[in-house]
Design a protein around this motif. Structure first.
Motif, mmCIF file in Angstrom:
data_model
loop_
_atom_site.group_PDB
_atom_site.id
_atom_site.type_symbol
_atom_site.label_atom_id
_atom_site.label_comp_id
_atom_site.label_asym_id
_atom_site.label_seq_id
_atom_site.Cartn_x
_atom_site.Cartn_y
_atom_site.Cartn_z
ATOM 1 N N ASN A 302 1.152 -6.209 7.330
ATOM 2 C CA ASN A 302 0.302 -5.315 7.980
ATOM 3 C C ASN A 302 0.588 -4.863 9.367
ATOM 4 O O ASN A 302 0.448 -3.788 9.887
ATOM 5 C CB ASN A 302 -1.135 -5.671 7.662
ATOM 6 C CG ASN A 302 -1.889 -5.171 6.338
ATOM 7 O OD1 ASN A 302 -1.666 -4.074 6.098
ATOM 8 N ND2 ASN A 302 -2.502 -6.301 5.947
ATOM 9 N N ARG A 307 -0.836 -1.384 11.182
ATOM 10 C CA ARG A 307 -2.087 -1.540 10.941
ATOM 11 C C ARG A 307 -2.747 -2.541 11.527
ATOM 12 O O ARG A 307 -4.252 -2.605 11.278
ATOM 13 C CB ARG A 307 -2.049 -1.514 9.438
ATOM 14 C CG ARG A 307 -1.658 -0.379 8.747
ATOM 15 C CD ARG A 307 -1.308 -0.479 7.116
ATOM 16 N NE ARG A 307 -0.802 0.581 6.656
ATOM 17 C CZ ARG A 307 -0.678 0.694 5.265
ATOM 18 N NH1 ARG A 307 -0.919 -0.593 4.292
ATOM 19 N NH2 ARG A 307 0.139 1.753 4.681
ATOM 20 N N LEU A 372 -8.471 -3.469 5.748
ATOM 21 C CA LEU A 372 -7.076 -2.821 5.844
ATOM 22 C C LEU A 372 -6.668 -2.295 4.638
ATOM 23 O O LEU A 372 -5.762 -1.380 4.640
ATOM 24 C CB LEU A 372 -6.115 -4.161 6.480
ATOM 25 C CG LEU A 372 -6.300 -4.476 7.839
ATOM 26 C CD1 LEU A 372 -5.770 -5.960 7.603
ATOM 27 C CD2 LEU A 372 -5.739 -3.394 8.639
ATOM 28 N N VAL A 500 -6.126 3.420 13.081
ATOM 29 C CA VAL A 500 -6.744 1.864 13.232
ATOM 30 C C VAL A 500 -7.736 1.719 13.885
ATOM 31 O O VAL A 500 -8.161 2.149 15.110
ATOM 32 C CB VAL A 500 -5.418 0.923 13.866
ATOM 33 C CG1 VAL A 500 -5.995 -0.712 14.088
ATOM 34 C CG2 VAL A 500 -4.212 0.999 13.221
ATOM 35 N N TRP A 509 -8.082 -0.053 8.409
ATOM 36 C CA TRP A 509 -6.983 1.017 8.410
ATOM 37 C C TRP A 509 -7.461 2.164 7.682
ATOM 38 O O TRP A 509 -7.439 2.055 6.537
ATOM 39 C CB TRP A 509 -5.639 0.362 8.029
ATOM 40 C CG TRP A 509 -4.532 1.468 7.509
ATOM 41 C CD1 TRP A 509 -4.354 1.643 5.978
ATOM 42 C CD2 TRP A 509 -3.958 2.327 8.246
ATOM 43 N NE1 TRP A 509 -3.308 2.774 6.256
ATOM 44 C CE2 TRP A 509 -2.903 3.128 7.420
ATOM 45 C CE3 TRP A 509 -3.819 2.449 9.676
ATOM 46 C CZ2 TRP A 509 -2.257 3.980 8.089
ATOM 47 C CZ3 TRP A 509 -3.113 3.420 10.252
ATOM 48 C CH2 TRP A 509 -1.985 4.118 9.397
#
Length: 529
Positions: A302, A307, A372, A500, A509
């Protein structure tokens, strides 16, 4: 003021085998019940897989001469045949048909308490008065096995709260309600899913306050992901759950867990395919980007995809170079695709595989890593709305604060519905067609048979209205509503993906095609454009 607590102490003690030295008492001739189980394989296709060893070794499994049948006493209790339980610290008592007539169990349990005043004795009718001998015995044995560890921990917690001037804690139950320290300590099997249950309760509250009747809770932490259906904004419950390989026949929020989290380690298998989890980097050393020598994880992927922020709350600066070195030739997006596929299967288990269309639900994303991945998972399921609470990283605490006080009860019937007599006005009933092996749970309504036929057709695609319906059990609960909670907004966000969003305990995200803003409760409501 209210002080509520969620804990994994009982779960950890069961998984790590740190419970009390336990004895088991059954009817004479049934001493091997915990070891015979259901005589099914541990895994259908892996013949070498072994069942976990029973919590009570065979040498501490004893029999007492007595016998009840479904219609009454066949042989009276002979307490002279009750053997000495030796150095046992706890005793589980499970006798035949005690769910219908507990007189023999009471006599045996009372005698054990008289002979061994310092030993914790649990009888099956006190904790799980339901039919199916093995499941009832397994639940009672686990409850006795956990008694000392859980009681010691909970008493210490109560003493600490008292010394700090706090009220006595309430403890989150597996069923999604809270109960007193004494109740939880008396039957610790009721708190085996205490920790995750708090998050589910909090997710339901967030969904209801945001105006969404139906939701799915999606909790992705560092090691695992828990998902739970929230019809009507409240957790679905099941009557039984397997913990550590042992069936626990108690009301539990219907969680499905997979070993995929932000800290899950990423490797290649012998065929070169990417594998994510179930092993985790843990809190230490953690992901490679934490700079403490950890291996490649989902968090590293990530970070490389942009992110995550460069610095986490608390001042932890993420090391992008370390993440790149750890992942090597592994494509970050491929890692995310693999972990998303694992979580997608879990979400389908609690929705599609149980007859629910996920497009009718909102997805509540929480845990440090849940926000996320939520939008990508929602797209795969056809879900149009993702809710991200401001307290996503600690949503279990909200569930503890707002949880109802709850005391669950079950009464076994195992007889034709037409012979059941008057039933409670509220609660749930376990029903089946006569001759079936498994039940469906439906709410108690005036036309209970009709409700069962409809539920059967929804689940299995057909119903047989002319066939006799059998009532197996009725489940009720005494519920005291939790306190009203005011949620404060500390930061407002207006988002249009890709973006973000940094939250106090998590990162969200929002990919391209998603947009939304914070509502008055601090919940970020993201919708597909």
């Amino acid at each position: 003021m209210r002080f509520a607590h969620g804990t994994t102490v009982a779960t950890n003690a069961l998984l790590e085998r740190r419970g009390a030295r336990t004895a088991f008492v059954a009817n004479e001739g049934f001493e091997h019940l915990l070891h015979l189980r259901r005589q099914t394989r541990a895994h259908l296709y892996r013949l070498c897989d072994a069942h976990p060893a029973p919590l009570v070794p065979l040498e501490r499994c004893h029999g007492v001469r007595c016998r009840l049948g479904p219609d009454g006493e066949l042989e009276p209790v002979d307490l002279a045949t009750l053997p000495d339980v030796g150095d046992a610290e706890a005793v589980a008592v499970c006798l035949l048909f005690a769910f219908r007539d507990a007189s023999h169990e009471r006599a045996v349990a009372d005698e054990l308490r008289r002979r061994h005043p310092g030993v914790h004795v649990v009888a099956s009718h006190e904790i799980a008065p339901e039919f199916r001998e093995y499941e009832r015995a397994s639940t009672t044995s686990a409850d006795a096995y956990l008694s000392l560890v859980a009681a010691r921990y909970l008493r210490a917690l109560a003493d600490g709260a008292r010394a700090a001037g706090l009220p006595e804690p309430l403890v989150m139950l597996s069923s999604g309600g809270v109960a007193s320290i004494d109740e939880a300590a008396a039957h610790p099997a009721t708190i085996l899913v205490s920790g995750p249950a708090g998050g589910v309760v909090g997710a339901g509250l967030v969904a209801r306050r945001a105006g969404f009747e139906h939701a799915i809770a999606f909790d992705m932490g560092g090691t695992s992901t828990d998902v739970c259906l929230l019809p009507g904004g409240r957790a679905a419950r099941v009557a039984e759950r397997t913990v550590g390989g042992f069936p626990i026949r108690l009301p539990t929020v219907d969680l499905h867990t997979v070993g995929a989290g932000g800290g899950s380690l990423v490797t290649r298998d012998a065929g070169g395919a990417i594998r994510v989890g179930p092993e985790s980097a843990g809190a230490h050393p953690g992901p490679a980007c934490y700079g403490a020598g950890g291996g490649a994880t989902v968090t590293d992927a990530n970070l490389l995809l942009g992110r995550l922020p460069a610095e986490l709350p608390g001042g932890l600066v993420l090391d992008r170079g370390a993440a790149e070195r750890a992942l090597g030739d592994l494509e970050p997006q491929a890692v995310i695709d693999v972990v998303n596929a694992e979580m997608l299967r879990a979400l389908r288990v609690v929705s599609v595989e149980r007859g629910h269309d996920p497009r009718d639900f909102a997805l509540v994303a929480f845990g440090g890593a849940g926000p996320l991945h939520a939008c990508a998972l929602a797209e795969e399921l056809g879900i149009d709305v993702v809710l991200v609470p401001e307290a996503a990283g600690v949503l279990s605490a909200l569930g503890l604060v707002a949880g109802d006080e709850r005391r669950d009860r079950v009464v076994s019937y195992v007889r034709p519905l037409t012979e059941a007599g008057e039933l409670p006005a509220e609660g749930e009933a376990d029903l089946r067609y006569r001759g079936q092996s498994f039940e469906l749970t439906v709410p108690l309504v005036p036309d209970l048979a009709g409700a069962f036929h409809r539920a059967h057709e929804e689940r299995y695609g057909y119903a047989e209205p002319e066939r006799e319906v059998e009532l197996v059990a009725v489940r009720t609960a005494d519920v005291t509503p939790g306190p009203d909670v005011s949620l404060l907004v500390t930061n407002r966000h207006k988002v249009e993906g890709p973006a973000v969003v940094e939250l106090p305990g998590a990162t969200c995200w929002a990919p391209a095609g998603w947009a939304g803003e914070t509502n008055d409760d601090g919940t970020l409501v993201l919708r597909r454009c």
